[in-house]
Design an enzyme around this catalytic site. Sequence first.
Site, mmCIF file in Angstrom:
data_model
loop_
_atom_site.group_PDB
_atom_site.id
_atom_site.type_symbol
_atom_site.label_atom_id
_atom_site.label_comp_id
_atom_site.label_asym_id
_atom_site.label_seq_id
_atom_site.Cartn_x
_atom_site.Cartn_y
_atom_site.Cartn_z
ATOM 1 N N ASP A 326 41.737 40.283 47.777
ATOM 2 C CA ASP A 326 40.180 40.335 48.264
ATOM 3 C C ASP A 326 40.551 41.331 48.772
ATOM 4 O O ASP A 326 40.998 41.873 49.446
ATOM 5 C CB ASP A 326 40.722 38.904 48.853
ATOM 6 C CG ASP A 326 39.798 38.156 49.440
ATOM 7 O OD1 ASP A 326 38.547 37.757 49.144
ATOM 8 O OD2 ASP A 326 39.346 38.721 50.785
ATOM 9 N N GLU A 363 38.656 42.998 43.834
ATOM 10 C CA GLU A 363 37.290 43.004 44.648
ATOM 11 C C GLU A 363 36.558 44.603 44.947
ATOM 12 O O GLU A 363 37.738 45.186 45.940
ATOM 13 C CB GLU A 363 36.930 41.892 45.590
ATOM 14 C CG GLU A 363 36.763 40.903 44.783
ATOM 15 C CD GLU A 363 36.119 39.775 46.111
ATOM 16 O OE1 GLU A 363 35.520 39.158 45.924
ATOM 17 O OE2 GLU A 363 36.769 40.117 47.171
#
Length: 409
Positions: A326, A363
């Site tokens: 993340d 990400e």
Amino acid sequence: RGLKVRLYADSSPGTMFATHPMTVDAASGIWSFTAPSASVGGMFYLYEAQVFVRTSNRVETNVVTDPYSVSLARNSTRSQIVSLGDPALQPRGWAKLRKPYLGAPEDMVLYELHVRDFSAADNTVPPGQRGTYAAFTRKRSDGMKHLATLGLAGVTHVHLLPSFDFATTSEDKSTWESPSFDVLAGLPADSTEQQALVGATADRDAFNWGYDPLHYNVPEGSYATDPDGAARIVEFREMVQSLNQSGLRVVMDVVYNHTNSAGQNPNSILDKLVPGYYHRLNGDGNVLGESCCADTATEHAMMEKLMVDSIVSWAKHYKVDGFRFDIMGFHLKSNMLKVRAALDALTLAKDGVDGRSVYLYGEGWNFGVMANNGRGVNAIQVNMAGTGIGSFSDRIRDAVRGGGPFSPR
């Protein structure tokens, strides 16, 4: 200024404890306590730390769990002493578990799911196992038959939303409140009443995406049939084993870029042990929250070490096949390369795991104080090219759906 350990015989709130001073090694800075015998196995513990807290401008005594916990009491109230190598915590056949074939990383086809949502409403799963890791062991359930069918159609990996211990869901299932599915289904399809009913108990139900980390190295207790102690360890392993046996590898969504809280707040752990170190600060010395919550500072050696050690633990002790980071751009490129190197050092002969087969991606967005290498070369798309660590492509995404990630459809 000082560190002690409190030992408890069990997890009961009223259990008395014995306090033992810990000693610090001046050369390494490591605090330690050696128990007089091996009889502490299964006991619970907390740290008692004396630290200077800037917000109160005085030395505080903080009683906290271990950031490196591997087992916990219900609701993370105490850490538990267990060995992840204990055969009693391993499912039958765990040591000889074989991974489904994967020719190359580019052959991966991912199916993202939420551990609880997978089976919470599946009537083919026994009631006590719905919404838990154990539901994945019910190979004749509708959910597992569907996953097996997806595997035959080309899906290679199940991507689990965050499944480490998180902060804001009670692990005491007797406290959960939510409207019944029957009531919701009985309302008109164009009604606003469903949302109103769900919203009324949103802080007391069992649902949570899981992006509010508390203990990085322990499976989330609300997904276990018994959240008090080591059952969650066994059940997470049984889930991975069952998915692998069904032809699917397992990816974990991991959130090392922030913690749920910092400072002296109830869900703060790292900052209560070493104030101001594990989190990223602005120019005024205040904790940044650009990721949503208290941003961690993996540019600092010990926060980087915590992330690397945690990933290795999940790969080695839980045989997780991949990790989706993340907001990977909030980490340094060097952080990610150290994770990659640590995994590559794991071998079947030595560790029971082929670390080179574990895939990493995340990400790689470029924003906040980390933007444009603001705190060092960060793990964004352009910087990660050629590392073998994957990044999501916002260009393809935006071309398909239009606009940016938060634009209206």
